[in-house]
Design a protein around this motif. Structure first.
Motif, PDB file in Angstrom:
ATOM      1  N   VAL A   1       8.778 -28.674  13.733  1.00 31.77           N
ATOM      2  CA  VAL A   1      10.201 -28.376  13.858  1.00 31.77           C
ATOM      3  C   VAL A   1      10.594 -28.566  15.319  1.00 31.77           C
ATOM      4  O   VAL A   1       9.909 -28.081  16.210  1.00 31.77           O
ATOM      5  CB  VAL A   1      10.503 -26.929  13.408  1.00 31.77           C
ATOM      6  CG1 VAL A   1      11.969 -26.598  13.607  1.00 31.77           C
ATOM      7  CG2 VAL A   1      10.098 -26.726  11.953  1.00 31.77           C
TER       8      VAL A   1
ATOM      9  N   GLN B   1      13.778 -28.023  17.982  1.00 36.03           N
ATOM     10  CA  GLN B   1      15.085 -27.404  18.227  1.00 36.03           C
ATOM     11  C   GLN B   1      15.994 -28.435  18.895  1.00 36.03           C
ATOM     12  O   GLN B   1      15.595 -29.071  19.872  1.00 36.03           O
ATOM     13  CB  GLN B   1      14.932 -26.201  19.165  1.00 36.03           C
ATOM     14  CG  GLN B   1      14.158 -25.046  18.575  1.00 36.03           C
ATOM     15  CD  GLN B   1      15.036 -24.125  17.736  1.00 36.03           C
ATOM     16  OE1 GLN B   1      16.246 -24.147  17.843  1.00 36.03           O
ATOM     17  NE2 GLN B   1      14.401 -23.328  16.894  1.00 36.03           N
TER      18      GLN B   1
ATOM     19  N   ASN C   1      13.463 -30.846  11.088  1.00 27.96           N
ATOM     20  CA  ASN C   1      12.213 -30.517  10.420  1.00 27.96           C
ATOM     21  C   ASN C   1      11.632 -31.848   9.939  1.00 27.96           C
ATOM     22  O   ASN C   1      12.250 -32.518   9.114  1.00 27.96           O
ATOM     23  CB  ASN C   1      12.527 -29.577   9.236  1.00 27.96           C
ATOM     24  CG  ASN C   1      11.298 -28.977   8.633  1.00 27.96           C
ATOM     25  OD1 ASN C   1      10.211 -29.518   8.758  1.00 27.96           O
ATOM     26  ND2 ASN C   1      11.473 -27.868   7.943  1.00 27.96           N
TER      27      ASN C   1
ATOM     28  N   ALA D   1      19.973 -23.786  11.043  1.00 25.84           N
ATOM     29  CA  ALA D   1      19.097 -22.720  10.569  1.00 25.84           C
ATOM     30  C   ALA D   1      19.242 -21.460  11.413  1.00 25.84           C
ATOM     31  O   ALA D   1      19.496 -21.527  12.623  1.00 25.84           O
ATOM     32  CB  ALA D   1      17.641 -23.185  10.600  1.00 25.84           C
TER      33      ALA D   1
ATOM     34  N   ASP E   1      18.086 -18.524  13.621  1.00 23.12           N
ATOM     35  CA  ASP E   1      16.995 -18.434  14.601  1.00 23.12           C
ATOM     36  C   ASP E   1      16.009 -17.318  14.268  1.00 23.12           C
ATOM     37  O   ASP E   1      14.871 -17.338  14.736  1.00 23.12           O
ATOM     38  CB  ASP E   1      17.558 -18.174  16.007  1.00 23.12           C
ATOM     39  CG  ASP E   1      18.257 -19.403  16.572  1.00 23.12           C
ATOM     40  OD1 ASP E   1      18.176 -20.479  15.952  1.00 23.12           O
ATOM     41  OD2 ASP E   1      18.895 -19.268  17.635  1.00 23.12           O
TER      42      ASP E   1
ATOM     43  N   CYS F   1      15.316 -15.835  10.832  1.00 20.28           N
ATOM     44  CA  CYS F   1      14.532 -15.972   9.587  1.00 20.28           C
ATOM     45  C   CYS F   1      14.218 -17.423   9.235  1.00 20.28           C
ATOM     46  O   CYS F   1      13.363 -17.679   8.395  1.00 20.28           O
ATOM     47  CB  CYS F   1      15.241 -15.290   8.424  1.00 20.28           C
ATOM     48  SG  CYS F   1      16.729 -16.128   7.888  1.00 20.28           S
ATOM     49  N   GLY F   2      14.911 -18.383   9.858  1.00 19.44           N
ATOM     50  CA  GLY F   2      14.615 -19.791   9.606  1.00 19.44           C
ATOM     51  C   GLY F   2      15.331 -20.378   8.417  1.00 19.44           C
ATOM     52  O   GLY F   2      15.235 -21.588   8.190  1.00 19.44           O
ATOM     53  N   SER F   3      16.049 -19.567   7.646  1.00 18.56           N
ATOM     54  CA  SER F   3      16.747 -20.137   6.494  1.00 18.56           C
ATOM     55  C   SER F   3      17.986 -20.877   6.983  1.00 18.56           C
ATOM     56  O   SER F   3      18.559 -20.541   8.024  1.00 18.56           O
ATOM     57  CB  SER F   3      17.126 -19.051   5.502  1.00 18.56           C
ATOM     58  OG  SER F   3      18.159 -18.245   6.019  1.00 18.56           O
TER      59      SER F   3
END
Ligand code: ZN
Length: 107
Positions: free
Chosen positions: A10, A12, A35, A56, A58, A60-62
């Protein structure tokens, strides 16, 4: 023996501010992330096989998938390591150079 490998990472790409996160159920900072998946040989000669851009959370990543064409010029270039991006091309060029070298020596 041929050793093949695959993986993912991943990257950023930048913050987009706070938004409500359905998973965390509160306001959270969100970022645009890339990703990606890669495949290659001997852990060095790789190529990227899949790219998914997401906005997404920061924490929980969902997040939601986005189409990078809608953000053309706004997204910074993704910093994917050179040999993960072009490693398979480098391997192809090395093999081609060896074939050419062997033919030149043979004649
Ligand atoms: Zn969240």
């Amino acid at each position: 023996m041929i050793i093949w490998s695959s993986g993912g990472d991943v990257v950023q790409l930048g913050a987009v501010g706070e938004q409500p996160c359905e998973n965390c159920d509160q306001e959270r900072p969100f970022s645009v992330v890339l990703n990606y998946r890669y495949f290659g040989f001997y852990f060095v000669f790789n190529c990227v096989t899949e790219r998914n851009y997401l906005v997404a959370c920061d924490v929980c990543g969902s997040g939601l998938k986005i189409n990078p064409k809608n953000f053309q010029g706004e997204l910074p270039p993704a910093r994917i390591p050179f040999m993960r991006r072009y490693g398979l091309l480098v391997l192809g060029l090395l093999v081609a150079a060896l074939v050419v070298f062997a033919r030149l020596r043979g004649d």
